[in-house]
Design a protein around this motif. Structure first.
Motif, PDB file in Angstrom:
ATOM      1  N   GLY A  74      31.807  60.336 -68.589  1.00 23.70           N
ATOM      2  CA  GLY A  74      30.398  59.757 -69.126  1.00 23.70           C
ATOM      3  C   GLY A  74      29.652  60.851 -69.584  1.00 23.70           C
ATOM      4  N   VAL A  75      29.279  59.631 -70.777  1.00 23.10           N
ATOM      5  CA  VAL A  75      27.661  61.356 -71.256  1.00 23.10           C
ATOM      6  C   VAL A  75      26.768  60.332 -71.177  1.00 23.10           C
ATOM      7  CG1 VAL A  75      26.623  61.768 -73.435  1.00 23.10           C
ATOM      8  CG2 VAL A  75      29.450  62.231 -73.258  1.00 23.10           C
ATOM      9  N   SER A  76      25.446  60.486 -70.106  1.00 22.46           N
ATOM     10  CA  SER A  76      24.290  60.237 -70.165  1.00 22.46           C
ATOM     11  C   SER A  76      23.900  60.592 -71.220  1.00 22.46           C
ATOM     12  CB  SER A  76      24.061  60.771 -68.640  1.00 22.46           C
ATOM     13  OG  SER A  76      24.733  60.093 -67.648  1.00 22.46           O
ATOM     14  N   ILE A  77      22.522  59.877 -71.576  1.00 22.00           N
ATOM     15  CA  ILE A  77      21.630  60.151 -72.650  1.00 22.00           C
ATOM     16  C   ILE A  77      20.366  60.141 -71.962  1.00 22.00           C
ATOM     17  CG2 ILE A  77      20.911  59.772 -74.955  1.00 22.00           C
ATOM     18  CD1 ILE A  77      23.481  59.722 -75.826  1.00 22.00           C
ATOM     19  N   GLN A 108      33.282  68.118 -77.862  1.00 21.69           N
ATOM     20  CA  GLN A 108      31.850  68.600 -78.844  1.00 21.69           C
ATOM     21  C   GLN A 108      31.241  67.242 -79.176  1.00 21.69           C
ATOM     22  OE1 GLN A 108      31.823  71.112 -82.930  1.00 21.69           O
ATOM     23  NE2 GLN A 108      32.019  68.679 -84.205  1.00 21.69           N
ATOM     24  N   ILE A 109      29.981  67.262 -79.275  1.00 22.18           N
ATOM     25  CA  ILE A 109      28.465  65.329 -79.642  1.00 22.18           C
ATOM     26  C   ILE A 109      28.473  66.417 -80.861  1.00 22.18           C
ATOM     27  CG2 ILE A 109      26.971  64.722 -78.114  1.00 22.18           C
ATOM     28  CD1 ILE A 109      27.899  65.302 -75.618  1.00 22.18           C
ATOM     29  N   THR A 110      28.350  64.894 -81.431  1.00 19.58           N
ATOM     30  CA  THR A 110      27.236  64.825 -82.739  1.00 19.58           C
ATOM     31  C   THR A 110      26.903  63.962 -82.576  1.00 19.58           C
ATOM     32  OG1 THR A 110      29.457  65.770 -84.112  1.00 19.58           O
ATOM     33  CG2 THR A 110      27.730  64.827 -85.447  1.00 19.58           C
ATOM     34  N   VAL A 111      25.234  64.693 -82.686  1.00 15.17           N
ATOM     35  CA  VAL A 111      23.717  64.241 -82.858  1.00 15.17           C
ATOM     36  C   VAL A 111      23.225  63.781 -84.302  1.00 15.17           C
ATOM     37  CG1 VAL A 111      20.829  63.458 -82.662  1.00 15.17           C
ATOM     38  CG2 VAL A 111      23.557  65.110 -80.735  1.00 15.17           C
ATOM     39  N   LEU A 159      16.654  55.553 -85.861  1.00 10.25           N
ATOM     40  CA  LEU A 159      18.162  55.343 -85.161  1.00 10.25           C
ATOM     41  C   LEU A 159      18.970  56.359 -84.883  1.00 10.25           C
ATOM     42  CD1 LEU A 159      20.535  53.431 -83.818  1.00 10.25           C
ATOM     43  CD2 LEU A 159      21.206  53.122 -85.451  1.00 10.25           C
ATOM     44  N   ILE A 160      18.839  56.904 -83.879  1.00  8.27           N
ATOM     45  CA  ILE A 160      19.419  57.977 -83.986  1.00  8.27           C
ATOM     46  C   ILE A 160      21.156  58.061 -82.711  1.00  8.27           C
ATOM     47  CG2 ILE A 160      19.219  60.418 -82.565  1.00  8.27           C
ATOM     48  CD1 ILE A 160      16.243  60.365 -82.972  1.00  8.27           C
ATOM     49  N   THR A 161      22.406  58.323 -82.996  1.00  4.56           N
ATOM     50  CA  THR A 161      23.315  57.844 -82.315  1.00  4.56           C
ATOM     51  C   THR A 161      24.190  59.535 -82.717  1.00  4.56           C
ATOM     52  OG1 THR A 161      25.028  57.953 -84.879  1.00  4.56           O
ATOM     53  CG2 THR A 161      23.341  55.675 -84.057  1.00  4.56           C
ATOM     54  N   HIS A 162      24.738  59.025 -81.622  1.00  8.84           N
ATOM     55  CA  HIS A 162      25.931  60.066 -80.911  1.00  8.84           C
ATOM     56  C   HIS A 162      27.325  59.779 -81.116  1.00  8.84           C
ATOM     57  CE1 HIS A 162      22.144  59.709 -79.148  1.00  8.84           C
ATOM     58  NE2 HIS A 162      21.748  61.144 -79.202  1.00  8.84           N
ATOM     59  N   SER A 163      28.110  60.676 -81.013  1.00  6.58           N
ATOM     60  CA  SER A 163      29.955  60.375 -81.222  1.00  6.58           C
ATOM     61  C   SER A 163      30.475  61.138 -80.769  1.00  6.58           C
ATOM     62  CB  SER A 163      30.492  60.164 -82.322  1.00  6.58           C
ATOM     63  OG  SER A 163      29.571  61.158 -82.907  1.00  6.58           O
ATOM     64  N   ILE A 164      31.387  62.201 -79.693  1.00 11.09           N
ATOM     65  CA  ILE A 164      32.426  62.789 -79.209  1.00 11.09           C
ATOM     66  C   ILE A 164      33.515  63.120 -81.053  1.00 11.09           C
ATOM     67  CG2 ILE A 164      33.991  64.083 -77.942  1.00 11.09           C
ATOM     68  CD1 ILE A 164      32.692  61.577 -76.109  1.00 11.09           C
ATOM     69  N   THR A 165      33.049  63.954 -81.075  1.00  9.74           N
ATOM     70  CA  THR A 165      33.667  64.566 -82.811  1.00  9.74           C
ATOM     71  C   THR A 165      34.559  65.236 -82.382  1.00  9.74           C
ATOM     72  OG1 THR A 165      31.771  66.468 -83.123  1.00  9.74           O
ATOM     73  CG2 THR A 165      31.573  64.020 -84.536  1.00  9.74           C
ATOM     74  N   SER A 166      35.014  65.832 -81.322  1.00  9.22           N
ATOM     75  CA  SER A 166      36.344  66.371 -81.496  1.00  9.22           C
ATOM     76  C   SER A 166      36.171  66.805 -79.586  1.00  9.22           C
ATOM     77  CB  SER A 166      36.216  68.245 -81.380  1.00  9.22           C
ATOM     78  OG  SER A 166      35.339  69.580 -81.286  1.00  9.22           O
ATOM     79  N   SER A 167      37.646  66.931 -78.917  1.00  8.37           N
ATOM     80  CA  SER A 167      37.496  67.058 -77.597  1.00  8.37           C
ATOM     81  C   SER A 167      38.743  67.493 -77.099  1.00  8.37           C
ATOM     82  CB  SER A 167      37.411  66.023 -77.242  1.00  8.37           C
ATOM     83  OG  SER A 167      37.623  65.704 -75.564  1.00  8.37           O
ATOM     84  N   SER A 168      38.711  68.691 -76.138  1.00  8.41           N
ATOM     85  CA  SER A 168      40.228  69.267 -75.663  1.00  8.41           C
ATOM     86  C   SER A 168      40.386  68.297 -74.115  1.00  8.41           C
ATOM     87  CB  SER A 168      40.140  70.524 -75.524  1.00  8.41           C
ATOM     88  OG  SER A 168      39.483  71.126 -76.534  1.00  8.41           O
ATOM     89  N   ASP A 169      39.663  66.922 -73.675  1.00 10.70           N
ATOM     90  CA  ASP A 169      39.747  66.467 -72.540  1.00 10.70           C
ATOM     91  C   ASP A 169      40.146  65.116 -72.738  1.00 10.70           C
ATOM     92  OD1 ASP A 169      39.883  65.588 -69.876  1.00 10.70           O
ATOM     93  OD2 ASP A 169      38.049  66.571 -69.612  1.00 10.70           O
ATOM     94  N   PRO A 170      41.334  65.023 -72.038  1.00 13.32           N
ATOM     95  CA  PRO A 170      41.187  63.064 -72.898  1.00 13.32           C
ATOM     96  C   PRO A 170      40.668  62.145 -71.858  1.00 13.32           C
ATOM     97  CG  PRO A 170      43.355  64.277 -71.289  1.00 13.32           C
ATOM     98  CD  PRO A 170      42.149  65.187 -71.789  1.00 13.32           C
ATOM     99  N   TYR A 172      37.903  62.668 -72.149  1.00 16.08           N
ATOM    100  CA  TYR A 172      36.311  62.265 -73.765  1.00 16.08           C
ATOM    101  C   TYR A 172      37.023  61.929 -74.550  1.00 16.08           C
ATOM    102  CZ  TYR A 172      32.769  63.770 -69.534  1.00 16.08           C
ATOM    103  OH  TYR A 172      32.732  64.206 -68.374  1.00 16.08           O
ATOM    104  N   PRO A 173      37.598  60.899 -74.989  1.00 11.04           N
ATOM    105  CA  PRO A 173      38.321  61.326 -76.303  1.00 11.04           C
ATOM    106  C   PRO A 173      36.566  60.688 -77.562  1.00 11.04           C
ATOM    107  CG  PRO A 173      38.408  58.659 -74.710  1.00 11.04           C
ATOM    108  CD  PRO A 173      37.407  60.297 -73.752  1.00 11.04           C
ATOM    109  N   THR A 174      37.073  60.643 -78.316  1.00  9.28           N
ATOM    110  CA  THR A 174      36.701  60.652 -80.081  1.00  9.28           C
ATOM    111  C   THR A 174      35.823  59.256 -80.121  1.00  9.28           C
ATOM    112  OG1 THR A 174      38.265  60.783 -81.469  1.00  9.28           O
ATOM    113  CG2 THR A 174      37.086  62.147 -81.250  1.00  9.28           C
ATOM    114  N   THR A 175      36.526  58.212 -79.368  1.00  6.50           N
ATOM    115  CA  THR A 175      36.942  56.877 -79.772  1.00  6.50           C
ATOM    116  C   THR A 175      35.659  56.230 -78.589  1.00  6.50           C
ATOM    117  OG1 THR A 175      39.325  56.708 -78.279  1.00  6.50           O
ATOM    118  CG2 THR A 175      38.782  56.698 -81.123  1.00  6.50           C
TER     119      THR A 175
END
Length: 301
Positions: A74-77, A108-111, A159-170, A172-175
């Motif tokens: 998970g990703v904690s903000i 990779q996390i994109t803000v 509004l500030i959004t966050h997404s995983i835009t690339s990942s080598s770990d299943p 942490y999928p980009t979805t």
């Protein structure tokens, strides 16, 4: 649960012959189930009693323990002070982003900020969007500043959004959906109303614990302004900390903050921890810079 912090069991007993409190230590069961954040209910009962004032049928409040799972990614903000407040006059705020468990490869996390704000990783270089890599659970601080436009908007949000835009770990999928941040933006092109919570939040209790916050005009009004504070059915508000009601009115003539005291409604409903919302409105105004259509953000206790 435990009485000494060493021996834990699902059921514990203790005897009380006076009013001294008994500390109960709670720890989570470290299972292998991917449950995500979940709750644990701890119930209480009088199992025997030598006092008819404390019958075994007496109801006792339950405790809900919030459990952080360690078996799921998970990703904690986390917002500093529980909220993000910025100003077009230059006030910035920060929050942190971190992975809940270490990934097996870089993620990779994109803000991305909307048109009302910009973000930065170092507090110096700001942009509408940015990305960073994480290979462990260390926290990344994100600084937020408002875009100083020329539009008189009053207090508004970004509004500030966050997404995983690339990942080598299943794990942490980009979805994976990530939480967003809604920043409160103070305008510098016109009048505004600032609501400031003591300690950054408002916490009250049906046992009688109150809390305070202040409300103030950001600039001198060009006439008479009446502000109305309305609490929902869970709380009441007061200007003097003595007389409470669900609605109060104030007519500020300067920018000096007015202190509002909040208390909970002691009802007979078992609701567990819950929230109460206080709304604000300019209900009457002869000041052109404080119209009755002026937006003032609500407060949650």
């Amino acid at each position: 649960m435990s009485l000494d912090g060493l021996s834990f069991a699902p059921i514990i007993n203790f005897v009380r012959s006076n009013t001294s409190p008994q500390t109960v230590i709670v720890r989570a069961v470290d299972d292998a189930l991917p449950e995500g954040p979940h709750d644990s209910l701890i119930s209480h009962a009088i199992s025997f009693s030598g006092d008819p004032n404390y019958p075994t049928t007496m109801p006792i409040d339950e405790v809900v323990s919030h459990v952080t799972d360690n078996d799921v990614a998970g990703v904690s903000i986390i917002e500093s002070g529980g909220s993000t407040n910025i100003s077009e006059s230059g006030l910035t705020d920060t929050y942190t982003v971190g992975l809940d468990k270490a990934p097996i490869g870089p993620a990779q996390i994109t803000v991305a900020a909307d048109a009302q704000s910009q973000v930065s990783l170092d507090g110096t270089a700001f942009a509408s969007s940015l990305s960073f890599l994480r290979t462990d659970t260390s926290l990344q601080t994100v600084t937020v500043r408002a875009v100083d436009d020329l539009v008189a908007e009053g207090v508004h949000t970004s509004l500030i959004t966050h997404s995983i835009t690339s990942s080598s770990d299943p794990s942490y999928p980009t979805t994976m959906p990530l939480a967003s941040i809604v920043a409160s933006v103070a305008d510098n092109e016109g009048a505004g109303v600032t609501v400031t919570e003591s300690g950054g939040s408002t916490t009250i209790s049906e046992d009688g614990t109150t809390d305070t916050y202040t409300i103030s005009l950001d600039e001198l009004p060009a006439g008479v302004v009446e502000l109305t504070v309305t609490a929902d059915a869970q709380s009441q508000v007061s200007l003097d900390g003595v007389a409470f009601s669900s609605i109060i009115c104030l007519a500020p003539t300067e920018t000096t903050p007015t202190t509002i005291t909040v208390r909970a409604i002691d009802d007979q409903t078992a609701e567990r921890p819950h929230s109460s919302v206080m709304t604000y409105a300019s209900t009457s105004s002869s000041a052109a810079n404080f119209p009755t259509t002026f937006l003032i953000l609500s407060l949650f206790a």
